[in-house]
Write a protein that holds these residues in place. Sequence first.
Motif, short mmCIF file in Angstrom:
data_model
loop_
_atom_site.label_atom_id
_atom_site.label_comp_id
_atom_site.label_asym_id
_atom_site.label_seq_id
_atom_site.Cartn_x
_atom_site.Cartn_y
_atom_site.Cartn_z
N ARG A 148 24.74 22.31 -137.23
CA ARG A 148 24.39 22.23 -135.67
C ARG A 148 24.23 23.57 -135.03
NH1 ARG A 148 26.78 17.26 -133.89
NH2 ARG A 148 27.18 18.06 -131.89
N PRO A 149 22.94 24.15 -135.26
CA PRO A 149 22.72 25.33 -134.69
C PRO A 149 22.90 25.37 -133.21
CG PRO A 149 20.87 23.87 -135.17
CD PRO A 149 21.89 23.43 -135.71
N SER A 150 23.61 26.43 -132.54
CA SER A 150 23.79 26.64 -131.30
C SER A 150 23.16 28.22 -130.93
CB SER A 150 25.38 26.68 -131.30
OG SER A 150 25.89 25.61 -131.57
N GLU A 151 23.08 28.09 -129.47
CA GLU A 151 22.65 29.35 -128.93
C GLU A 151 23.70 29.83 -127.61
OE1 GLU A 151 18.59 29.30 -128.10
OE2 GLU A 151 17.73 29.50 -130.09
N MET A 152 24.00 30.99 -127.58
CA MET A 152 24.50 31.41 -126.41
C MET A 152 24.27 32.73 -125.83
SD MET A 152 28.59 31.16 -128.55
CE MET A 152 27.89 31.54 -129.94
N THR A 153 23.78 32.52 -124.69
CA THR A 153 23.42 33.58 -123.76
C THR A 153 24.71 34.70 -123.55
OG1 THR A 153 23.58 32.72 -121.73
CG2 THR A 153 21.50 32.68 -122.84
N ILE A 154 24.54 36.10 -123.69
CA ILE A 154 25.81 36.82 -123.60
C ILE A 154 25.20 37.97 -122.67
CG2 ILE A 154 26.78 36.33 -125.51
CD1 ILE A 154 25.84 38.70 -126.94
N SER A 155 26.05 38.46 -121.88
CA SER A 155 25.80 39.67 -121.16
C SER A 155 27.07 40.35 -120.86
CB SER A 155 25.02 39.81 -119.88
OG SER A 155 25.58 38.88 -118.80
N ALA A 156 27.15 41.69 -120.61
CA ALA A 156 28.47 42.64 -120.47
C ALA A 156 27.97 43.72 -119.34
CB ALA A 156 29.03 43.00 -121.61
N HIS A 157 28.91 43.74 -118.45
CA HIS A 157 28.44 45.10 -117.47
C HIS A 157 29.55 45.97 -117.60
CE1 HIS A 157 25.68 42.50 -115.18
NE2 HIS A 157 26.44 41.56 -115.72
#
Length: 302
Positions: A266-275
């Motif tokens: 069940r391929p998944s994609e998560m967008t991530i960012s950090a400040h």
Amino acid sequence: MRYTHVDVFTGRPYSGNSLAVFPEAQGLTGERMLSITRELRHFESVFLTRDPARPRTHRARVFDLAGELDFAGHPLLGAAGVLHDLHAPGAPDAADGGSADRVTWTLRLRSRRVEAVTRRIGPRRYEGVLDQGPARFTRHPYGPDGATRAAIASWFSLDADDLDPALPPETVSTGLRYLVVPVRGDALARARVATPLDAPLARLGAAYAYLLDVTAMEGRHWTNDGLLEDTATGSGAGCAAAYLRRHGRLGDGERAVLRQGRFTGRPSEMTISAHGHGTHVRMVKVGGGVVIVGEGRLAELP
């Protein structure tokens, strides 16, 4: 009692991480919520109660098969997508200057409050971004020496050489405490939980572990007994984002895509960012798609 079945961190149904969302769960005890979660057997379920005094604010209680969680990523994003589908108006909202296609939701957990922004991208399809807040880097009594690295690698049926030599294992929290373990080569594909993880992780100040291939931007996570692999771990992805920012592998505010679920089918994609900078990462965001797969009704409560 009605519920909605969604898939999170994906743009198409029958992939990503599945979830049951109960949008009107008032009157349910925690014991009943746990019984329902175990009956449906999603990785987690989320139960919502509307705050009548605050628009677009809901109390959220998240359960996995063992009990209630203080925080979780994919249930909160999935909940926000379902709330958008059920309650967002069909015309611009003069009260907040937004529109039906972009809405901010406040979700109150038992220990904290978070905000999620959802955007409609198609019929019963949404994109959401969850603000996980600041990151905390736990100091633990073991340094990244050779013996410690070898021990950590062995927990996942790996050798010390399978760990990325340029990056240390480190405990990070954006709500839940994960030991981020950077690996390299084909180690991610070969990894298996070889020993119960609760006790060894606790010695490093962690509750869970997240394996991360920084070069491929792909991760894996299991329950601590190794019996169940998660398809997409939003809380773990947030910790990975903070870790990557701390070690200069992610720019300040830069968005990146972290993949998970390949080994579960069940391929998944998560967008991530950090400040932020160094150990002072003040904001971590994790986002992804929410697809509504179906709706149901419990004929009887436990």
